[in-house]
Write a protein that holds these residues in place. Structure first.
Motif, PDB file in Angstrom:
ATOM      1  N   ASP A 184      -9.640 -16.324  14.516  1.00 48.04           N
ATOM      2  CA  ASP A 184     -10.017 -17.703  14.828  1.00 48.04           C
ATOM      3  C   ASP A 184      -8.888 -18.437  15.549  1.00 48.04           C
ATOM      4  OD1 ASP A 184      -8.506 -17.577  12.464  1.00 48.04           O
ATOM      5  OD2 ASP A 184      -9.323 -19.452  11.699  1.00 48.04           O
ATOM      6  N   VAL A 185      -7.638 -18.114  15.195  1.00 53.89           N
ATOM      7  CA  VAL A 185      -6.493 -18.712  15.879  1.00 53.89           C
ATOM      8  C   VAL A 185      -6.409 -18.192  17.312  1.00 53.89           C
ATOM      9  CG1 VAL A 185      -3.965 -18.861  15.909  1.00 53.89           C
ATOM     10  CG2 VAL A 185      -5.216 -19.084  13.755  1.00 53.89           C
ATOM     11  N   VAL A 186      -6.616 -16.897  17.488  1.00 53.89           N
ATOM     12  CA  VAL A 186      -6.598 -16.296  18.826  1.00 53.89           C
ATOM     13  C   VAL A 186      -7.624 -16.974  19.730  1.00 53.89           C
ATOM     14  CG1 VAL A 186      -7.141 -14.174  20.101  1.00 53.89           C
ATOM     15  CG2 VAL A 186      -5.698 -14.069  18.062  1.00 53.89           C
ATOM     16  N   ALA A 187      -8.818 -17.188  19.190  1.00 52.09           N
ATOM     17  CA  ALA A 187      -9.881 -17.815  19.985  1.00 52.09           C
ATOM     18  C   ALA A 187      -9.556 -19.279  20.284  1.00 52.09           C
ATOM     19  CB  ALA A 187     -11.211 -17.702  19.251  1.00 52.09           C
ATOM     20  N   ALA A 188      -9.094 -19.997  19.261  1.00 48.86           N
ATOM     21  CA  ALA A 188      -8.836 -21.427  19.436  1.00 48.86           C
ATOM     22  C   ALA A 188      -7.674 -21.696  20.384  1.00 48.86           C
ATOM     23  CB  ALA A 188      -8.561 -22.071  18.077  1.00 48.86           C
ATOM     24  N   ARG A 189      -6.675 -20.797  20.376  1.00 51.57           N
ATOM     25  CA  ARG A 189      -5.486 -21.013  21.201  1.00 51.57           C
ATOM     26  C   ARG A 189      -5.544 -20.261  22.528  1.00 51.57           C
ATOM     27  NH1 ARG A 189      -1.446 -23.589  18.524  1.00 51.57           N
ATOM     28  NH2 ARG A 189      -1.015 -24.245  20.665  1.00 51.57           N
ATOM     29  N   ASP A 190      -6.650 -19.599  22.799  1.00 49.05           N
ATOM     30  CA  ASP A 190      -6.861 -18.919  24.085  1.00 49.05           C
ATOM     31  C   ASP A 190      -5.767 -17.875  24.335  1.00 49.05           C
ATOM     32  OD1 ASP A 190      -8.202 -18.329  26.388  1.00 49.05           O
ATOM     33  OD2 ASP A 190      -7.477 -20.052  27.519  1.00 49.05           O
ATOM     34  N   ILE A 191      -5.610 -16.965  23.363  1.00 50.90           N
ATOM     35  CA  ILE A 191      -4.574 -15.932  23.422  1.00 50.90           C
ATOM     36  C   ILE A 191      -5.239 -14.574  23.666  1.00 50.90           C
ATOM     37  CG2 ILE A 191      -2.746 -14.755  22.120  1.00 50.90           C
ATOM     38  CD1 ILE A 191      -2.461 -17.424  20.514  1.00 50.90           C
ATOM     39  N   ILE A 192      -4.663 -13.789  24.558  1.00 47.69           N
ATOM     40  CA  ILE A 192      -5.146 -12.433  24.829  1.00 47.69           C
ATOM     41  C   ILE A 192      -4.326 -11.465  23.979  1.00 47.69           C
ATOM     42  CG2 ILE A 192      -5.414 -10.629  26.579  1.00 47.69           C
ATOM     43  CD1 ILE A 192      -5.509 -12.942  28.678  1.00 47.69           C
ATOM     44  N   VAL A 193      -4.997 -10.634  23.199  1.00 49.12           N
ATOM     45  CA  VAL A 193      -4.310  -9.697  22.309  1.00 49.12           C
ATOM     46  C   VAL A 193      -4.545  -8.268  22.785  1.00 49.12           C
ATOM     47  CG1 VAL A 193      -4.099  -8.838  19.953  1.00 49.12           C
ATOM     48  CG2 VAL A 193      -4.555 -11.268  20.355  1.00 49.12           C
ATOM     49  N   VAL A 194      -3.447  -7.562  23.057  1.00 49.25           N
ATOM     50  CA  VAL A 194      -3.518  -6.158  23.480  1.00 49.25           C
ATOM     51  C   VAL A 194      -3.263  -5.280  22.245  1.00 49.25           C
ATOM     52  CG1 VAL A 194      -2.420  -4.379  24.890  1.00 49.25           C
ATOM     53  CG2 VAL A 194      -2.772  -6.676  25.826  1.00 49.25           C
ATOM     54  N   PRO A 195      -4.171  -4.351  21.943  1.00 50.68           N
ATOM     55  CA  PRO A 195      -4.012  -3.565  20.717  1.00 50.68           C
ATOM     56  C   PRO A 195      -3.032  -2.405  20.851  1.00 50.68           C
ATOM     57  CG  PRO A 195      -6.036  -2.932  21.841  1.00 50.68           C
ATOM     58  CD  PRO A 195      -5.448  -4.076  22.628  1.00 50.68           C
ATOM     59  N   LEU A 196      -2.270  -2.175  19.783  1.00 51.96           N
ATOM     60  CA  LEU A 196      -1.551  -0.921  19.625  1.00 51.96           C
ATOM     61  C   LEU A 196      -2.503   0.080  18.996  1.00 51.96           C
ATOM     62  CD1 LEU A 196       0.864  -3.056  19.785  1.00 51.96           C
ATOM     63  CD2 LEU A 196       2.195  -1.319  18.564  1.00 51.96           C
ATOM     64  N   GLN A 197      -2.104   1.343  19.009  1.00 51.05           N
ATOM     65  CA  GLN A 197      -2.964   2.390  18.441  1.00 51.05           C
ATOM     66  C   GLN A 197      -2.356   2.946  17.151  1.00 51.05           C
ATOM     67  OE1 GLN A 197      -2.309   2.454  22.013  1.00 51.05           O
ATOM     68  NE2 GLN A 197      -4.136   1.176  21.908  1.00 51.05           N
ATOM     69  N   VAL A 198      -3.241   3.277  16.224  1.00 47.70           N
ATOM     70  CA  VAL A 198      -2.835   3.988  15.016  1.00 47.70           C
ATOM     71  C   VAL A 198      -3.639   5.283  14.971  1.00 47.70           C
ATOM     72  CG1 VAL A 198      -4.515   2.754  13.567  1.00 47.70           C
ATOM     73  CG2 VAL A 198      -2.527   3.862  12.524  1.00 47.70           C
ATOM     74  N   VAL A 199      -2.946   6.371  14.668  1.00 47.60           N
ATOM     75  CA  VAL A 199      -3.581   7.692  14.633  1.00 47.60           C
ATOM     76  C   VAL A 199      -3.633   8.150  13.179  1.00 47.60           C
ATOM     77  CG1 VAL A 199      -3.534  10.059  15.489  1.00 47.60           C
ATOM     78  CG2 VAL A 199      -2.622   8.191  16.905  1.00 47.60           C
ATOM     79  N   ILE A 200      -4.835   8.330  12.666  1.00 47.38           N
ATOM     80  CA  ILE A 200      -5.041   8.800  11.296  1.00 47.38           C
ATOM     81  C   ILE A 200      -5.624  10.200  11.373  1.00 47.38           C
ATOM     82  CG2 ILE A 200      -6.119   8.327   9.077  1.00 47.38           C
ATOM     83  CD1 ILE A 200      -6.472   5.417  10.007  1.00 47.38           C
ATOM     84  N   GLY A 201      -4.871  11.158  10.884  1.00 41.02           N
ATOM     85  CA  GLY A 201      -5.284  12.542  11.062  1.00 41.02           C
ATOM     86  C   GLY A 201      -5.204  12.892  12.531  1.00 41.02           C
ATOM     87  N   ALA A 202      -6.356  13.204  13.135  1.00 37.57           N
ATOM     88  CA  ALA A 202      -6.381  13.553  14.558  1.00 37.57           C
ATOM     89  C   ALA A 202      -7.109  12.507  15.389  1.00 37.57           C
ATOM     90  CB  ALA A 202      -7.052  14.915  14.740  1.00 37.57           C
ATOM     91  N   THR A 203      -7.422  11.361  14.782  1.00 37.29           N
ATOM     92  CA  THR A 203      -8.228  10.353  15.468  1.00 37.29           C
ATOM     93  C   THR A 203      -7.412   9.097  15.734  1.00 37.29           C
ATOM     94  OG1 THR A 203     -10.191  11.186  14.314  1.00 37.29           O
ATOM     95  CG2 THR A 203     -10.384   9.060  15.411  1.00 37.29           C
ATOM     96  N   SER A 204      -7.474   8.599  16.973  1.00 44.34           N
ATOM     97  CA  SER A 204      -6.744   7.402  17.367  1.00 44.34           C
ATOM     98  C   SER A 204      -7.671   6.192  17.356  1.00 44.34           C
ATOM     99  CB  SER A 204      -6.162   7.583  18.774  1.00 44.34           C
ATOM    100  OG  SER A 204      -5.486   6.409  19.190  1.00 44.34           O
ATOM    101  N   TYR A 205      -7.156   5.080  16.835  1.00 43.05           N
ATOM    102  CA  TYR A 205      -7.926   3.847  16.766  1.00 43.05           C
ATOM    103  C   TYR A 205      -7.123   2.704  17.366  1.00 43.05           C
ATOM    104  CZ  TYR A 205     -10.365   6.546  13.130  1.00 43.05           C
ATOM    105  OH  TYR A 205     -11.034   7.508  12.450  1.00 43.05           O
ATOM    106  N   ASP A 206      -7.832   1.720  17.934  1.00 46.07           N
ATOM    107  CA  ASP A 206      -7.198   0.497  18.421  1.00 46.07           C
ATOM    108  C   ASP A 206      -7.104  -0.503  17.278  1.00 46.07           C
ATOM    109  OD1 ASP A 206      -6.886   1.439  20.972  1.00 46.07           O
ATOM    110  OD2 ASP A 206      -8.609   0.385  21.809  1.00 46.07           O
ATOM    111  N   GLU A 207      -5.888  -0.958  16.992  1.00 44.33           N
ATOM    112  CA  GLU A 207      -5.697  -1.925  15.917  1.00 44.33           C
ATOM    113  C   GLU A 207      -6.392  -3.238  16.266  1.00 44.33           C
ATOM    114  OE1 GLU A 207      -2.006  -3.430  13.220  1.00 44.33           O
ATOM    115  OE2 GLU A 207      -1.704  -3.564  15.380  1.00 44.33           O
TER     116      GLU A 207
END
Length: 286
Positions: A18-41
């Motif tokens: 809600d803060v990101v939306a209200a303040r017009d902030i662009i968020v670039v995700p880092l990745q976390v790899v669990i086992g063999a699968t990568s996800y965008d935080e």
């Protein structure tokens, strides 16, 4: 784009949606790899603090990775296409992640001027720097002034944290000087801090209760007689964090001037390196 300068940060800054939306902030995700699968935080629902805590307890391999420069470049291009004339890109410490380097590389190819900020901080501390920049940009201040304010806020901020064990920091290669000082003394409860963007040892105590008590005392000392924002972060330690936040809220009532102590769980990326039970306190002069 509601302002002429776009504000970009990364997913480790712990800014609520809600803060990101209200303040017009662009968020670039880092990745976390669990086992063999990568996800965008912050994007993929599987990359939750709960999932990370469970994986670490079960000794499932967990690692993290920075965003590729192309991901930042795409964000900068989107800001340009939305009407921005410049970008201010504020990120976690370059001493613990290559995220800032990726932002710098992308800035060279961007279709508009991009100023990058290495906060030399983590988590809530980076988030406070981002919000300071947002305040100035919303007030129509030049991007250079907003960059300077973000750097000043981050530089004045004290970050303190407790971990149940150094094992997760050791696995991820993030303890730096702490490894040499604490060595194999894993029977003690380490208190850590950030010095020049690196995780460094602060004190060794014998019990969790004593460690949390020391966090409280150190935070009160760091606040001095200044107006501050205070954040308490945790991974799988909500009760500890809430109790600490309540005590700090009482003891720092004059410093907070009606503001709440922010309490939140770190995201999957930071969580992967600190492990379950971590509690952090950030004291940031306004």
């Amino acid at each position: 784009m509601s302002r002429r300068v776009a504000l970009v940060t990364d997913s480790t800054a712990m800014l609520p949606p809600d803060v990101v939306a209200a303040r017009d902030i662009i968020v670039v995700p880092l990745q976390v790899v669990i086992g063999a699968t990568s996800y965008d935080e912050g994007v993929d629902p599987e990359a939750t603090p709960e999932t990370i805590a469970a994986a670490l307890r079960e000794w499932t391999p967990v690692s993290t990775s920075r965003p590729a420069p192309s991901v930042f470049l795409d964000a900068y291009r989107r800001a340009h296409d939305a009407g921005a004339e410049a970008v201010l890109s504020v990120h976690l410490s370059s001493q613990v992640s290559g995220t800032y380097e990726s932002a710098q590389l992308a800035a060279r190819e961007a279709p508009l001027p991009v100023l990058t900020v290495d906060t030399l901080q983590l988590g809530v501390a980076t988030g406070f720097a981002v919000l300071t920049a947002a305040d100035l940009l919303d007030a129509g201040k030049p991007v250079e002034e907003a960059k300077g304010a973000a750097l000043a806020r981050a530089g004045a901020t004290t970050s303190l944290f407790y971990v149940d064990t150094l094992e997760y920091l050791r696995r991820g290669g993030r303890i730096g000087a702490a490894a040499a000082v604490l060595g194999s003394a894993l029977a003690v409860k380490p208190l850590l801090t950030l010095r020049e963007g690196r995780i460094a040892p602060l004190e060794k105590v014998r019990t969790t209760a004593r460690a949390l008590s020391r966090l409280e005392e150190l935070a009160v000392t760091a606040a001095e007689d200044r107006q501050v924002d205070v954040g308490v972060a945790h991974l799988a330690g909500a009760d500890r964090a809430q109790a600490l936040a309540e005590r700090l809220g009482t003891r720092l009532e004059a410093n907070l001037d009606g503001r709440d102590v922010i309490v939140g769980e770190v995201g999957a990326v930071i969580g992967a390196h600190v492990g379950p039970g971590m509690v952090a306190v950030v004291v940031s002069p306004r």
